[in-house]
Design a protein around this motif. Structure first.
Motif, mmCIF file in Angstrom:
data_model
loop_
_atom_site.group_PDB
_atom_site.id
_atom_site.type_symbol
_atom_site.label_atom_id
_atom_site.label_comp_id
_atom_site.label_asym_id
_atom_site.label_seq_id
_atom_site.Cartn_x
_atom_site.Cartn_y
_atom_site.Cartn_z
ATOM 1 N N SER A 1 47.811 24.200 35.149
ATOM 2 C CA SER A 1 48.753 24.392 36.117
ATOM 3 C C SER A 1 48.623 25.654 37.309
ATOM 4 O O SER A 1 48.399 26.324 37.206
ATOM 5 C CB SER A 1 50.194 25.101 34.908
ATOM 6 N N SER A 2 48.127 24.672 38.839
ATOM 7 C CA SER A 2 47.583 25.662 39.771
ATOM 8 C C SER A 2 49.365 26.477 40.215
ATOM 9 O O SER A 2 48.716 26.931 40.862
ATOM 10 C CB SER A 2 47.436 24.404 40.978
ATOM 11 N N GLY A 3 50.135 25.732 40.098
ATOM 12 C CA GLY A 3 51.800 26.435 40.280
ATOM 13 C C GLY A 3 51.161 27.976 39.086
ATOM 14 O O GLY A 3 51.594 28.981 39.510
ATOM 15 N N GLY B 1 41.142 17.724 43.091
ATOM 16 C CA GLY B 1 40.626 17.673 41.731
ATOM 17 C C GLY B 1 41.924 16.032 41.795
ATOM 18 O O GLY B 1 41.065 15.169 41.416
ATOM 19 N N THR B 2 43.159 16.530 41.928
ATOM 20 C CA THR B 2 43.646 14.939 41.986
ATOM 21 C C THR B 2 43.918 13.696 43.021
ATOM 22 O O THR B 2 43.898 13.212 42.654
ATOM 23 C CB THR B 2 45.180 16.014 41.818
ATOM 24 N N ALA B 3 43.229 14.261 44.109
ATOM 25 C CA ALA B 3 43.715 13.270 44.740
ATOM 26 C C ALA B 3 42.275 12.358 44.196
ATOM 27 O O ALA B 3 41.650 10.812 44.703
ATOM 28 C CB ALA B 3 42.860 13.853 46.177
ATOM 29 N N ALA C 1 50.614 16.119 35.597
ATOM 30 C CA ALA C 1 51.739 15.383 37.077
ATOM 31 C C ALA C 1 50.297 14.392 37.754
ATOM 32 O O ALA C 1 51.539 13.774 37.855
ATOM 33 C CB ALA C 1 52.100 16.623 38.091
ATOM 34 N N GLY C 2 49.444 14.562 38.097
ATOM 35 C CA GLY C 2 48.475 13.640 38.304
ATOM 36 C C GLY C 2 48.703 12.518 37.899
ATOM 37 O O GLY C 2 48.012 11.167 38.529
ATOM 38 N N LEU C 3 48.685 11.832 36.267
ATOM 39 C CA LEU C 3 48.212 11.094 35.849
ATOM 40 C C LEU C 3 49.839 10.041 36.090
ATOM 41 O O LEU C 3 49.729 9.111 36.188
ATOM 42 C CB LEU C 3 48.076 11.489 34.116
ATOM 43 N N LEU D 1 40.152 16.651 31.044
ATOM 44 C CA LEU D 1 40.422 15.516 32.149
ATOM 45 C C LEU D 1 41.430 16.839 33.418
ATOM 46 O O LEU D 1 41.525 17.487 35.048
ATOM 47 C CB LEU D 1 40.480 14.949 32.295
ATOM 48 N N ASP D 2 42.836 16.870 32.770
ATOM 49 C CA ASP D 2 43.821 17.259 34.228
ATOM 50 C C ASP D 2 42.967 19.325 33.946
ATOM 51 O O ASP D 2 43.178 19.991 35.166
ATOM 52 C CB ASP D 2 45.205 17.860 33.217
ATOM 53 N N MET D 3 42.418 19.931 33.069
ATOM 54 C CA MET D 3 42.378 21.340 33.463
ATOM 55 C C MET D 3 41.163 21.866 34.434
ATOM 56 O O MET D 3 40.717 22.460 34.924
ATOM 57 C CB MET D 3 41.509 21.856 32.284
ATOM 58 N N PHE D 4 40.211 20.582 34.462
ATOM 59 C CA PHE D 4 38.880 20.275 35.590
ATOM 60 C C PHE D 4 39.663 20.124 36.532
ATOM 61 O O PHE D 4 38.990 20.800 37.490
ATOM 62 C CB PHE D 4 38.391 19.270 34.792
ATOM 63 N N ARG D 5 40.697 19.648 36.477
ATOM 64 C CA ARG D 5 40.921 18.820 38.204
ATOM 65 C C ARG D 5 41.573 20.152 38.319
ATOM 66 O O ARG D 5 41.701 20.531 39.588
ATOM 67 C CB ARG D 5 41.837 17.630 38.490
ATOM 68 N N THR D 6 43.069 21.159 38.011
ATOM 69 C CA THR D 6 43.389 22.007 38.133
ATOM 70 C C THR D 6 42.379 23.336 38.851
ATOM 71 O O THR D 6 42.553 23.275 39.472
ATOM 72 C CB THR D 6 43.975 22.562 37.315
#
Ligand code: ASP
Length: 420
Positions: free
Chosen positions: A271-273, A308-310, A353-355, A386-391
């Motif tokens: 979570s970037s937040g 990362g999300t983009a 959230a990205g998904l 993958l979420d961890m990596f893109r965050t």
């Protein structure tokens, strides 16, 4: 060895402790499995709560103090344009990387999606249009926005208040500036305290995750995971370092080493937040960016700048099209690029959230109905790593932006050396 001999005991350094906690967490999770996960889950949750606790007051005081110190509406406008320019540039670079890789490797064509394991969609609100995003920016009720951690609305109000303070006569202006400066320092002190317990929190998060995850889940979507990870690796270790060097004249190795703590926190929390307090603290105290710049670039970056999300939105959407046997022509791929940018801006800074926002991209190219939804369900089942990596990539891009913009504003102390 040398380090120990000279008295600087390496394991007493926080970033090493966090890294060690992560490794221990992986080991403990693998050995202890589900039962251990059930027992340590609360540790990670508590850490997340502590991080969330400081977000709103930290962002609020930091932006008000920062904007009030920028001095004029015109200077704020200049910072704003630089910040937005950086966000769009790096997000588009990330998307292009995803676009190239998905067209070279074509993972969707080589994947047996029907045999992949499914997961249910989390209940996350998705903005469906640019107007929706705009509507989210202006709060009807500031207290409600703060209570709901609606970051764009909190940021908007903080900037307005900062500007209002700049417009006041000298006496009340000084009073309020001093007040917000002091309040901001107090919030940073709390944040420093929270960061001190990061090793324990990271251990709890990682041990729970590894304890609960069966690695056999990853099988069917292995190639997709590989290509996406390759894209994120290129953006993190090639593209952003080049941008740092050419736009900011900053040594990327120094910047990376200064940023270890937020990177590991982003990786563990997805979570970037939640990572924002750690990012703000590190960018100011280690990277050496002033509060004037970091208060402007980081909270907004955590909310809307997600490289990362983009990358993921673009690569994931085309992967789905490939798996469904739909070939997207040039125009469709251009539509994917721009909606991927929009989706990454609209994605909340929380796990998964990205998904969820990938549906914005899919709809734009006419991929609707049960087929795409089925594949997204399969992608969700393997999304966490993958979420961890893109965050981590999202957070890193924000920090690079802060450093580059600080340099462009004439700040000399940015990333001059590794601060340990
Ligand atoms: N978890 C990401 C973040 O907080 C968003 C995403 O799911 O891509 O930055």
């Amino acid at each position: 060895m040398n380090l120990i001999a000279t008295g600087a005991v390496w394991w007493k350094k926080l970033h090493w402790q966090i890294l060690i906690a992560m490794v221990i967490g992986i080991g403990a999770g693998m050995i202890g499995g589900e039962p251990l996960a059930d027992n340590v889950e609360w540790i990670g949750q508590l850490f997340m709560k502590l991080l969330r606790m400081v977000i709103v007051p930290l962002v609020f005081t930091s932006i008000v103090a920062g904007v009030a110190s920028v001095g004029s509406g015109r200077a704020v406008g200049r910072l704003f344009s630089k910040t937005l320019g950086y966000y769009v540039l790096t997000s588009l670079l990330a998307i292009t990387t995803g676009l190239i890789l998905v067209n070279i490797f074509r993972p969707g064509e080589k994947t047996d999606v029907a045999n992949a394991i499914q997961a249910d969609m989390p209940d996350i609100r998705t903005p469906s249009s640019p107007v929706d995003i705009l509507m989210d920016i202006v709060p009807a009720n500031v207290i409600e926005a703060a209570a709901g951690a609606q970051m764009l609305a909190v940021i908007f109000f903080s900037i307005i208040l900062g500007l209002a303070i700049v417009g006041l006569p000298e006496k009340p202006q000084t009073t309020l500036r001093n007040f917000f400066d002091a309040a901001f320092q107090a919030m940073m002190k709390i944040t420093t305290g929270v960061i001190m317990v990061a090793p324990i929190g990271v251990f709890g998060l990682i041990a729970t995750l590894v304890g609960r995850t069966g690695f056999e889940t990853f099988g069917a979507l292995g190639l997709y995971m590989f290509v996406l990870s390759l894209g994120l690796t290129i953006h993190l270790f090639v593209t952003l370092p080049l941008v740092l060097f050419f736009l900011g004249r900053i040594n990327p190795i120094i910047h990376f080493r200064n940023m270890i703590e937020p990177l590991v926190t982003a990786f563990s929390t997805a979570s970037s937040g939640a990572t924002l307090p750690v990012t703000m603290q590190t960018v100011e105290t280690r990277v050496g960016v002033s509060n004037r710049v970091s208060s402007f670039t980081l909270p907004m970056g955590a909310t809307i700048n997600m490289d990362g999300t983009a990358l993921y939105e673009c690569l994931g959407a085309i992967f789905i099209a490939q798996a469904l046997g739909v070939s997207l022509g040039f125009t469709d791929q251009v539509v994917v690029v721009f909606t991927a940018l929009l989706a990454s801006i609209g994605a909340a800074a929380i796990p998964s959230a990205g998904l969820v926002v990938i549906f914005i991209v899919l709809e734009a190219v006419g991929l609707t109905g049960a087929g795409p939804a089925f594949i997204v369900g399969a992608m969700l089942a393997i999304d966490r790593p993958l979420d961890m990596f893109r965050t981590a990539v999202n957070v890193y891009s924000d920090s690079c932006g802060a450093a580059i913009i600080a340099r462009s504003e004439g700040e000399e102390n940015v990333d001059t050396h590794v601060v340990t």
